[in-house]
Design an enzyme around this catalytic site. Structure first.
Site, PDB file in Angstrom:
ATOM      1  N   GLY A 165      13.793  -4.542  64.840  1.00 21.31           N
ATOM      2  CA  GLY A 165      12.758  -5.139  65.684  1.00 21.31           C
ATOM      3  C   GLY A 165      13.298  -6.002  66.816  1.00 21.31           C
ATOM      4  O   GLY A 165      14.208  -6.785  66.615  1.00 21.31           O
ATOM      5  N   SER A 166      12.706  -5.911  67.998  1.00 18.42           N
ATOM      6  CA  SER A 166      13.274  -6.573  69.158  1.00 18.42           C
ATOM      7  C   SER A 166      12.320  -6.509  70.343  1.00 18.42           C
ATOM      8  O   SER A 166      11.162  -6.132  70.196  1.00 18.42           O
ATOM      9  CB  SER A 166      14.616  -5.923  69.506  1.00 18.42           C
ATOM     10  OG  SER A 166      14.522  -4.517  69.358  1.00 18.42           O
ATOM     11  N   ARG A 167      12.823  -6.862  71.527  1.00 15.89           N
ATOM     12  CA  ARG A 167      11.975  -6.908  72.714  1.00 15.89           C
ATOM     13  C   ARG A 167      12.777  -6.509  73.944  1.00 15.89           C
ATOM     14  O   ARG A 167      13.985  -6.737  74.018  1.00 15.89           O
ATOM     15  CB  ARG A 167      11.443  -8.341  72.901  1.00 15.89           C
ATOM     16  CG  ARG A 167      10.255  -8.448  73.820  1.00 15.89           C
ATOM     17  CD  ARG A 167       9.768  -9.879  73.869  1.00 15.89           C
ATOM     18  NE  ARG A 167      10.286 -10.593  75.024  1.00 15.89           N
ATOM     19  CZ  ARG A 167      10.320 -11.902  75.127  1.00 15.89           C
ATOM     20  NH1 ARG A 167       9.916 -12.676  74.141  1.00 15.89           N
ATOM     21  NH2 ARG A 167      10.777 -12.468  76.229  1.00 15.89           N
TER      22      ARG A 167
END
EC number: 4.1.1.65
Length: 218
Positions: free
Chosen positions: A187-189
């Site tokens: 999970g990340s951006r």
């Protein structure tokens, strides 16, 4: 561009490959699953390990998928699969579009425009959840591209689980729009800064597909 028109990725088992940079996580998991399955008939302990190990290996294979995409025509396309978390005007006239990537998304990022990579800078930091405001101080890689729209900045931000960002191309590389440029594990951006005068075509909460969803409006 109406949101109902946003294209869905045409992923299939035939066109999916595994992401570069997956090996350190994927190989031990698959090896453990294979070994436990091979010994399951003769060992109760191996049988107990085989089910969760196989499920984990299958999950890893799904997470590290890297499907082929039919790249959309447009000035600026999404560099990431995910959901638009925020759209924020910046002091210098640019607009930041932040895309949150959950562990269910494809985590290979793509070039939003054609151009030359002028800078790839790794910045150490924390690992708070990528949807948290304090994720601005997380581990990240800052990209700059020299494009027909001028300098374009893109930032890959690690999340609470993602502990490694893997750039695929170095400074000086010429990339085509939609080329694979890097991987964020788990999970990340991804933040993309649109130049002044470029109208945003997406909204907060809208799903995006790397290489497919157009971010700007004519």
């Amino acid at each position: 561009m109406p949101h109902s028109k946003t294209s869905a990725p045409r992923d299939s088992l035939v066109s999916v490959r595994l992401a570069r940079g997956a090996s350190p996580w994927l190989l031990p998991t698959v090896a453990t699953a294979a070994l436990s399955l091979a010994r399951a008939r003769r060992s109760g302990a191996a049988k107990a390990v085989a089910v969760p190990a196989t499920a984990l290996a299958a999950g890893m294979l799904w997470f590290f998928r890297d499907p082929e995409r039919e790249i959309t025509q447009g000035r600026v396309i999404s560099p990431a699969d995910g959901v638009v978390q925020s759209i924020m005007p910046w002091k210098d006239g640019r607009t930041r579009v932040a895309i949150f990537m959950s562990p269910l998304n494809v985590h290979v990022n793509r070039a939003p425009l054609s151009g030359t990579v002028t800078s790839v800078e790794h910045i150490p930091g924390g690992f708070v959840p990528a949807f948290n405001k304090e994720s601005e101080n997380n581990e990240r890689v800052v990209w700059h591209f020299d494009t027909e729209l001028g300098d374009i900045e893109m930032i890959q931000i690690a999340g609470a689980v993602a502990r490694r960002i893997v750039p695929y191309v170095p400074q000086g590389t010429k990339v085509e729009q939609g080329d694979r440029i890097g991987l964020i594990r788990f999970g990340s951006r991804v933040d993309l800064y649109l130049p002044e005068g470029v109208e945003v075509a997406v909204e907060v909460g809208q799903k995006t597909v790397a290489g497919v969803t157009r971010l700007d409006r004519d």
